[in-house]
Design a protein around this motif. Structure first.
Motif, PDB file in Angstrom:
ATOM      1  N   ALA A  39      -7.421  -7.431  -3.527  1.00  0.00           N
ATOM      2  CA  ALA A  39      -6.162  -8.055  -3.155  1.00  0.00           C
ATOM      3  C   ALA A  39      -5.725  -9.078  -4.199  1.00  0.00           C
ATOM      4  O   ALA A  39      -6.545  -9.651  -4.912  1.00  0.00           O
ATOM      5  N   SER A  40      -4.415  -9.311  -4.277  1.00  0.00           N
ATOM      6  CA  SER A  40      -3.894 -10.388  -5.113  1.00  0.00           C
ATOM      7  C   SER A  40      -3.813 -11.649  -4.262  1.00  0.00           C
ATOM      8  O   SER A  40      -4.115 -11.628  -3.068  1.00  0.00           O
ATOM      9  N   MET A  41      -3.417 -12.764  -4.849  1.00  0.00           N
ATOM     10  CA  MET A  41      -3.306 -14.001  -4.090  1.00  0.00           C
ATOM     11  C   MET A  41      -2.104 -13.974  -3.143  1.00  0.00           C
ATOM     12  O   MET A  41      -2.126 -14.582  -2.087  1.00  0.00           O
ATOM     13  N   ARG A  42      -1.051 -13.280  -3.529  1.00  0.00           N
ATOM     14  CA  ARG A  42       0.114 -13.183  -2.645  1.00  0.00           C
ATOM     15  C   ARG A  42      -0.086 -12.110  -1.575  1.00  0.00           C
ATOM     16  O   ARG A  42       0.235 -12.318  -0.410  1.00  0.00           O
ATOM     17  N   TYR A  43      -0.604 -10.938  -1.992  1.00  0.00           N
ATOM     18  CA  TYR A  43      -0.754  -9.821  -1.059  1.00  0.00           C
ATOM     19  C   TYR A  43      -2.231  -9.523  -0.812  1.00  0.00           C
ATOM     20  O   TYR A  43      -3.049  -9.570  -1.726  1.00  0.00           O
ATOM     21  N   TRP A  44      -2.549  -9.199   0.455  1.00  0.00           N
ATOM     22  CA  TRP A  44      -3.832  -8.542   0.693  1.00  0.00           C
ATOM     23  C   TRP A  44      -3.573  -7.201   1.342  1.00  0.00           C
ATOM     24  O   TRP A  44      -2.483  -6.935   1.843  1.00  0.00           O
ATOM     25  N   TYR A  45      -4.581  -6.310   1.274  1.00  0.00           N
ATOM     26  CA  TYR A  45      -4.375  -4.894   1.569  1.00  0.00           C
ATOM     27  C   TYR A  45      -5.227  -4.431   2.756  1.00  0.00           C
ATOM     28  O   TYR A  45      -6.415  -4.751   2.845  1.00  0.00           O
ATOM     29  N   ALA A  46      -4.610  -3.648   3.650  1.00  0.00           N
ATOM     30  CA  ALA A  46      -5.316  -3.137   4.823  1.00  0.00           C
ATOM     31  C   ALA A  46      -4.712  -1.804   5.246  1.00  0.00           C
ATOM     32  O   ALA A  46      -3.744  -1.329   4.662  1.00  0.00           O
ATOM     33  N   ASP A  47      -5.300  -1.200   6.275  1.00  0.00           N
ATOM     34  CA  ASP A  47      -4.809   0.043   6.898  1.00  0.00           C
ATOM     35  C   ASP A  47      -4.603   1.177   5.881  1.00  0.00           C
ATOM     36  O   ASP A  47      -3.510   1.745   5.781  1.00  0.00           O
ATOM     37  N   PRO A  48      -5.619   1.555   5.118  1.00  0.00           N
ATOM     38  CA  PRO A  48      -5.451   2.616   4.112  1.00  0.00           C
ATOM     39  C   PRO A  48      -5.252   3.992   4.741  1.00  0.00           C
ATOM     40  O   PRO A  48      -5.928   4.356   5.706  1.00  0.00           O
ATOM     41  N   MET A  49      -4.317   4.737   4.211  1.00  0.00           N
ATOM     42  CA  MET A  49      -4.064   6.130   4.592  1.00  0.00           C
ATOM     43  C   MET A  49      -3.953   6.951   3.310  1.00  0.00           C
ATOM     44  O   MET A  49      -3.220   6.564   2.395  1.00  0.00           O
ATOM     45  N   ILE A  50      -4.672   8.066   3.231  1.00  0.00           N
ATOM     46  CA  ILE A  50      -4.659   8.891   2.013  1.00  0.00           C
ATOM     47  C   ILE A  50      -3.746  10.093   2.210  1.00  0.00           C
ATOM     48  O   ILE A  50      -3.749  10.719   3.274  1.00  0.00           O
ATOM     49  N   PHE A  51      -2.989  10.408   1.165  1.00  0.00           N
ATOM     50  CA  PHE A  51      -2.094  11.561   1.208  1.00  0.00           C
ATOM     51  C   PHE A  51      -2.160  12.284  -0.128  1.00  0.00           C
ATOM     52  O   PHE A  51      -2.102  11.652  -1.184  1.00  0.00           O
ATOM     53  N   LYS A  52      -2.280  13.605  -0.083  1.00  0.00           N
ATOM     54  CA  LYS A  52      -2.366  14.403  -1.296  1.00  0.00           C
ATOM     55  C   LYS A  52      -1.051  15.141  -1.519  1.00  0.00           C
ATOM     56  O   LYS A  52      -0.541  15.821  -0.623  1.00  0.00           O
ATOM     57  N   TYR A  53      -0.498  14.999  -2.719  1.00  0.00           N
ATOM     58  CA  TYR A  53       0.797  15.593  -3.044  1.00  0.00           C
ATOM     59  C   TYR A  53       0.753  16.121  -4.467  1.00  0.00           C
ATOM     60  O   TYR A  53       0.430  15.394  -5.402  1.00  0.00           O
ATOM     61  N   ASN A  54       1.059  17.406  -4.631  1.00  0.00           N
ATOM     62  CA  ASN A  54       0.994  18.055  -5.949  1.00  0.00           C
ATOM     63  C   ASN A  54      -0.358  17.814  -6.624  1.00  0.00           C
ATOM     64  O   ASN A  54      -0.437  17.503  -7.813  1.00  0.00           O
ATOM     65  N   ASN A  55      -1.418  17.939  -5.833  1.00  0.00           N
ATOM     66  CA  ASN A  55      -2.805  17.785  -6.300  1.00  0.00           C
ATOM     67  C   ASN A  55      -3.126  16.384  -6.808  1.00  0.00           C
ATOM     68  O   ASN A  55      -4.109  16.195  -7.531  1.00  0.00           O
ATOM     69  N   GLU A  56      -2.305  15.416  -6.456  1.00  0.00           N
ATOM     70  CA  GLU A  56      -2.581  14.028  -6.800  1.00  0.00           C
ATOM     71  C   GLU A  56      -2.776  13.220  -5.519  1.00  0.00           C
ATOM     72  O   GLU A  56      -2.136  13.493  -4.500  1.00  0.00           O
ATOM     73  N   ILE A  57      -3.659  12.231  -5.581  1.00  0.00           N
ATOM     74  CA  ILE A  57      -4.006  11.454  -4.398  1.00  0.00           C
ATOM     75  C   ILE A  57      -3.260  10.127  -4.405  1.00  0.00           C
ATOM     76  O   ILE A  57      -3.275   9.382  -5.389  1.00  0.00           O
ATOM     77  N   TYR A  58      -2.609   9.848  -3.277  1.00  0.00           N
ATOM     78  CA  TYR A  58      -1.888   8.599  -3.086  1.00  0.00           C
ATOM     79  C   TYR A  58      -2.510   7.831  -1.924  1.00  0.00           C
ATOM     80  O   TYR A  58      -2.895   8.418  -0.909  1.00  0.00           O
ATOM     81  N   LEU A  59      -2.597   6.553  -2.082  1.00  0.00           N
ATOM     82  CA  LEU A  59      -3.103   5.673  -1.042  1.00  0.00           C
ATOM     83  C   LEU A  59      -1.940   4.832  -0.532  1.00  0.00           C
ATOM     84  O   LEU A  59      -1.353   4.046  -1.272  1.00  0.00           O
ATOM     85  N   PHE A  60      -1.593   5.023   0.733  1.00  0.00           N
ATOM     86  CA  PHE A  60      -0.575   4.189   1.364  1.00  0.00           C
ATOM     87  C   PHE A  60      -1.284   3.118   2.184  1.00  0.00           C
ATOM     88  O   PHE A  60      -2.345   3.370   2.765  1.00  0.00           O
ATOM     89  N   LEU A  61      -0.698   1.926   2.245  1.00  0.00           N
ATOM     90  CA  LEU A  61      -1.403   0.801   2.836  1.00  0.00           C
ATOM     91  C   LEU A  61      -0.435  -0.288   3.278  1.00  0.00           C
ATOM     92  O   LEU A  61       0.728  -0.326   2.851  1.00  0.00           O
ATOM     93  N   GLU A  62      -0.927  -1.143   4.162  1.00  0.00           N
ATOM     94  CA  GLU A  62      -0.220  -2.371   4.470  1.00  0.00           C
ATOM     95  C   GLU A  62      -0.482  -3.371   3.358  1.00  0.00           C
ATOM     96  O   GLU A  62      -1.640  -3.591   2.979  1.00  0.00           O
ATOM     97  N   MET A  63       0.581  -3.984   2.845  1.00  0.00           N
ATOM     98  CA  MET A  63       0.470  -5.104   1.921  1.00  0.00           C
ATOM     99  C   MET A  63       0.941  -6.332   2.686  1.00  0.00           C
ATOM    100  O   MET A  63       2.149  -6.506   2.901  1.00  0.00           O
ATOM    101  N   PHE A  64      -0.001  -7.165   3.120  1.00  0.00           N
ATOM    102  CA  PHE A  64       0.412  -8.355   3.854  1.00  0.00           C
ATOM    103  C   PHE A  64       0.895  -9.398   2.855  1.00  0.00           C
ATOM    104  O   PHE A  64       0.161  -9.802   1.947  1.00  0.00           O
ATOM    105  N   ASP A  65       2.121  -9.830   3.041  1.00  0.00           N
ATOM    106  CA  ASP A  65       2.772 -10.745   2.106  1.00  0.00           C
ATOM    107  C   ASP A  65       2.616 -12.182   2.608  1.00  0.00           C
ATOM    108  O   ASP A  65       3.242 -12.574   3.598  1.00  0.00           O
ATOM    109  N   ASN A  66       1.777 -12.948   1.942  1.00  0.00           N
ATOM    110  CA  ASN A  66       1.593 -14.349   2.333  1.00  0.00           C
ATOM    111  C   ASN A  66       2.888 -15.148   2.244  1.00  0.00           C
ATOM    112  O   ASN A  66       3.064 -16.144   2.945  1.00  0.00           O
ATOM    113  N   LYS A  67       3.784 -14.730   1.390  1.00  0.00           N
ATOM    114  CA  LYS A  67       5.042 -15.457   1.203  1.00  0.00           C
ATOM    115  C   LYS A  67       5.952 -15.317   2.415  1.00  0.00           C
ATOM    116  O   LYS A  67       6.521 -16.304   2.892  1.00  0.00           O
TER     117      LYS A  67
END
Length: 290
Positions: A39-67
């Motif tokens: 995580a960065s200092m502004r954002y932390w990351y949770a709730d990972p979901m994986i999706f495969k598209y055109n043989n490439e892997i994408y990770l979708f996630l919650e980015m909690f914004d401290n701001k």
């Protein structure tokens, strides 16, 4: 008044992942030697979901914004053995998390957790993966979180009963009629959804959060689903504690989401850290509210 440490010590989440695993957690009983998407200092990351598209892997996630004080939806792309720095792609004026991404009839959709907006709604990819638009309200049900597809005709959602002791109840809805099925065997529990339903050794498995005693992120419970056209039930298949997360670059204090595709496994990890910018975000939000 907040203790001084609460202005600098933050409880946050980041992502841990492992590729090439032919020994999944349901077999090994351990999460270990994972790489971290820190995580960065502004954002932390949770709730990972994986999706495969055109043989490439994408990770979708919650980015909690401290701001802003609420979550936005972002994604990260897997390349050369690592995930890229996440990029925010959906921002609303309410909290969002749990980005359930799926493909249907050649289109890509996302069903994020939008309980703060009082409903379960669908977004459609206009230009994957960067541009999304609101598409449809699937359910107007208050307190519905961590919604997943049970099958192409049914949604399974966790309804928050008590946000303090983390009790929820499962409800099943017909997608077309948007009506609830009254066929559940269980009362209140502490096991809200923790990711997509998946197949394992011929069994249909629902990952859930272990929030026993009202503690968030104690571990994961995997339920074996027993389903028919007229009824739904499930039984505990496997349970794992956050204490079984090892060698992931620092102390882990919780885990509450699980994703798997091919031979890749992904979880989120709760930790604590010193964040020098935390006091700035807290004070700014207080001034804004005034």
């Amino acid at each position: 008044m907040r203790p001084v440490k609460e202005f600098f010590i933050e409880e946050y989440w980041d992502i841990a992942y492992k590729e090439g695993s032919d020994n999944p957690v349901l077999k090994s009983g351990k999460f270990n030697h994972y790489k971290c998407l820190k995580a960065s200092m502004r954002y932390w990351y949770a709730d990972p979901m994986i999706f495969k598209y055109n043989n490439e892997i994408y990770l979708f996630l919650e980015m909690f914004d401290n701001k802003s004080g609420h979550g936005v939806i972002g994604y990260s792309k897997y390349s050369n053995g690592v995930f890229s720095k996440p990029k925010a792609v959906i921002r609303e004026n309410f909290h969002m998390s749990y980005p359930y991404v799926f493909e249907k009839d050649g289109n890509i959709f996302m069903m994020p957790e939008t309980s703060a907006d009082g409903c379960v709604q669908l977004y459609k990819a206009v230009a994957f993966p960067d541009k999304w638009e609101k598409y449809e309200v699937l359910l107007e049900v208050k307190g519905a979180v961590d919604t997943v597809f049970l099958n192409e005709n049914c949604l399974l959602t966790s309804i928050i009963e008590n946000k303090f002791d983390k009790t929820t109840r499962l409800e099943r809805y017909d997608i077309k009629s948007k009506k609830k099925f009254d066929d559940f065997f269980q009362a209140s529990q502490h096991t809200r959804g923790a990711g997509k339903i998946f197949e394992y050794n011929g069994k249909k498995i629902r990952p859930a959060q272990d929030c026993s005693d009202g503690v968030y992120g104690l571990g994961l419970v995997f339920y074996e689903i027993e389903e028919s056209d007229k009824a739904y039930s499930e039984k505990e298949f496997f349970r794992i504690s956050y204490r079984d997360v090892e060698n992931i670059g620092g102390r882990v204090k919780g885990v509450h989401t699980y994703a798997r595709i091919d031979t890749m496994e992904v979880i989120d990890c709760k930790r604590k850290r010193f964040n020098p910018f935390l006091s700035y975000y807290i004070i700014k939000k207080k001034l804004f509210n005034l």
